[in-house]
Design an enzyme around this catalytic site. Structure first.
Site, short mmCIF file in Angstrom:
data_model
loop_
_atom_site.label_atom_id
_atom_site.label_comp_id
_atom_site.label_asym_id
_atom_site.label_seq_id
_atom_site.Cartn_x
_atom_site.Cartn_y
_atom_site.Cartn_z
NE ARG A 240 -4.28 -1.35 0.07
CZ ARG A 240 -4.40 -2.41 -0.73
NH1 ARG A 240 -3.42 -2.75 -1.55
NH2 ARG A 240 -5.50 -3.13 -0.74
CD GLU A 269 -3.16 3.41 -5.20
OE1 GLU A 269 -4.20 2.79 -5.44
OE2 GLU A 269 -2.13 2.87 -4.78
CG HIS A 288 -3.26 -0.54 -6.73
ND1 HIS A 288 -3.66 0.10 -5.59
CD2 HIS A 288 -3.17 -1.86 -6.40
CE1 HIS A 288 -3.81 -0.79 -4.60
NE2 HIS A 288 -3.51 -2.00 -5.09
#
Ligand code: GLV
Length: 337
Positions: A240, A269, A288
């Site tokens: 993360r 993000e 991601h």
């Protein structure tokens, strides 16, 4: 008997919706974007189950809006976007999809590591930009060797272990740090050596992060930690974004405290348009996508749906995050089908 109602926050790969539709009324957010907090709160009001993504923040307020919510199933292994404590308090089951994405993420970790260390993204840009004018050059785009180096794995859970397993062919020495040490036979099978975090950072040529985001791991890697790393080292993050202090990382990359980084996850993000990371050539960036294989994503979809069906059938789901919930509200009480 009332048919359970489920809200799904985004269209998912097959067979998630097919599985749910067999026994539930399903409402899906068909948009590309996550529902806003207001939309989410509104949609869950009359629902018994919520199938969400890691971009949906599911807090006490959302739960309060859904007085009959029995299960929150996330289509991800990480569950830092869900207030699990609040869910447990309310007797709401929280489930996730570990296991089936382990190999995809471990493969991608190696892809990022090799991509950064062997400068593959820079090389691709070099060719496409028309800068490849001399047939072969003795020193063009030299990276460093991966073979025979030392890899430090921070977080030796499922994914960390799968990354370690893949290291064999590279004849790599593996150090690991975790708050929990596995049994000796696991260390021996994986050929990994335990180190306190500081020592791991000092000794490793590549450091790869595989911890969940918790209060304890927030900014686990900051200025102090980056300064402990070798100037020639690379940091890989597929966990993360907030496990790393981005501001410190940018400094480290600019000022040469470390050689490079490869990141699939970010504190914000999508990445901010003016993020300094976008201007640095010694970092490889991905949006991601570590678990994004057809195989992993469809298994995740299947499991996320099956987790819901199990809870609503009064059966223990395959992957229950908050085991304590069993003592707050029994499976018999949440059963609907
Ligand atoms: C992806 O980041 C996941 O948690 O599944």
């Amino acid at each position: 008997m009332v048919k359970p109602r489920v809200y799904v926050t985004r269209t998912l790969p097959s067979p998630a919706l097919e599985i749910l539709k067999e026994c539930c009324e399903v409402e899906v957010n068909l948009g590309e974007e996550p529902p806003s907090k207001r939309e989410l709160t509104d949609r869950v009001k009359d629902k018994h189950a919520l199938l969400c993504l890691l971009t949906d923040s599911v807090d006490g307020e959302v739960m309060d809006a859904a007085s009959d919510l029995r299960v929150i199933s996330t289509y991800s292994v990480g569950y830092d976007h869900i207030d699990v404590e609040e869910a447990t308090r309310r007797g709401i089951y929280v489930t996730n999809t570990p296991g089936v994405l382990t190999d995809a993420v471990a493969d991608f970790t190696w892809a990022l590591l090799l991509g950064a260390v062997r400068r593959i993204v820079e090389a691709d840009r070099y060719v496409r930009d028309g800068r490849w004018r001399v047939a072969w050059s003795p020193t063009l785009l030299m990276g460093c060797s991966v073979y025979g180096k030392t890899l430090g794995i921070v977080g030796l859970g499922r994914i960390g272990m799968a990354v370690a397993e893949r290291a064999r062919g590279f004849n790599i020495r593996i150090l690991y740090y975790d708050i929990q040490r596995p049994p000796l036979e696991v260390e021996q099978r994986l050929n990994v050596e335990y180190r306190p975090l500081e020592e791991l950072l000092r000794e490793s040529d590549f450091v790869s992060l595989h911890v969940p985001l918790t209060k304890e791991t927030y900014h686990l890697i900051g200025e102090e930690e980056l300064k402990l790393m070798k100037k020639t080292a690379f940091l890989v993050n597929t966990s993360r974004g907030a496990v790393v202090d981005t501001r410190a990382l940018v400094k480290a990359l600019k000022d040469g405290w470390i050689a490079g980084a490869a990141l699939d996850v970010f504190e914000k993000e999508p990445i901010e348009e003016d993020s300094p990371l976008l201007k640095l050539s010694n970092v490889v960036l991905a949006p991601h996508i570590a678990s994004a294989t057809v195989e992993a994503r469809s298994r995740m979809a299947e499991i996320a749906a099956l987790n819901i069906v199990s809870v609503l059938k009064g059966e223990k789901p395959l992957y229950l995050v908050n085991l304590d919930v069993l003592n707050v509200k029994s499976l018999e009480k949440v059963k609907m089908i």
